[in-house]
Design an enzyme around this catalytic site. Sequence first.
Site: not given
Ligand code: GLU
Length: 473
Positions: A67, A108, A364
């Site tokens: 989205h 993920k 991030s």
């Molecule tokens: N793995 C982390 C989370 O579950 C960071 C994900 C990211 O920075 O894109 O939020």
Amino acid sequence: MSENKEYSFFQSVERSFDKASKFTSWEQGILEQIKACNSIYSMRFPVKMDDGHIEVIEAYRVQHSQHKSPCKGGIRFSMAVNQDEVMALAALMTYKCAIVNVPFGGAKGGIKISPRSLSTYELEKITRRYTSELVKKNFIGPGIDVPAPDYGTGEREMAWIVDTYQSLKPGEIDAAGCVTGKPISLGGVRGRKEATGLGVFFGVREVCLMEDVMKKQGLTLGIANKKVVVQGLGNVGYHSAKFFRENGAIVVSIAEFEGAIYNETGLNEEDVFQHRKKTGSILNFPGATNLKNSGDALELDCDILIPAALENVIDGNNAPRIKAKIIGEAANGPLTPEADDILAAKGVLVIPDMYLNAGGVTVSYFEWLKNLSHVRYGRLEKRFTENANINILNQIEELTGKKVTESEKEIIAHGPDEIDLVHSGLEETMINATREIMDIWKANPSIPDMRTAAYVCAINKVGTSYAELGIFP
Ligand code: GLU
């Protein structure tokens, strides 16, 4: 950790979603689209291991929602990785990003390996091969899908990913933005490492500053002197413990998979970390009592419990024995839906994972913006701000005839560095998200818990974005 027998992890997320969607007014079709995992890439590839044998590696990348672009979410290395888990974690990323207003869809990745039992060279080969599989299927890129660290991965793996991507996409000007959580030298941002732990702290602190909430929990206002138990001494647990301790809380217990330690006067996470590094175990830490069964730490008498390890650690079995008044979910999915219901009935305030651990993805986002703008935060304004501050100070000193000390002058003049801007951006994000969720909850007292309020917040934001995107004929 006990297995959640009744529901798979993804089903638990769906169940929480359904519970919350009743408090929204979206039509069924929109709700179904928000819930669905849009793209699932399940892959197998061969890797020659150090001893010469060929291992077939099982790996995934799930893009839950587009989205907003790109999709975003970490990559985990663990033997527990399976498609259902990656789907659940990708869905949580969509909701997490929406709540903290980070303009990404959720994704993920996971590789089913045990990183501790592989050599560095094997890990590098697997990571690079995984990246090239993602490139082949157009599942990675600064405008497509941007991985990051998660359980079992860190800067080193992100460095391998960006290097592989850049070598396969020569001349792509924004290539550094294909992954976040990179070392600074490869385009990382200062403050990413501690981001999730610091975000957890900011979120819990904000809740602890809400008078009505603290009164209801029977707690005093603020973080100082609160008894905290932290499960997990990885990156998230370590930094959560650090910020709680530095702000006056007493970290009475830290748990790891080999056991837990307890000291009612407080533990220093760095000393515990060094002890574990030296001896190979958290146990027998000087001055602390051993708890042989790691899970016992979760049931200790404390004000705030921070599960910062894996999912499903509090379920229908141990939830009735939890004594904490607040649970801050630093890990993804540490409570099962049964645990949720039991804890809500007991009056325990659960601050939900999907926004509380959003510090990582928030920073991030700052890293990705830095990569696209090709300039370090603070580079343009630091000196300018310092000069402006000095000018104001000089004027005040002249007008008042009084002078501040040199050290005071330094504090007043200080122009922001990258780390200052990242920390303050994170603080602002976590405070706003906490207030937004609490406002939704307060506006509708029939919402049973904070997780449901957080889901309502997420559903409304993603729903708006789907509604505005329009549905293709
Ligand atoms: N793995 C982390 C989370 O579950 C960071 C994900 C990211 O920075 O894109 O939020």
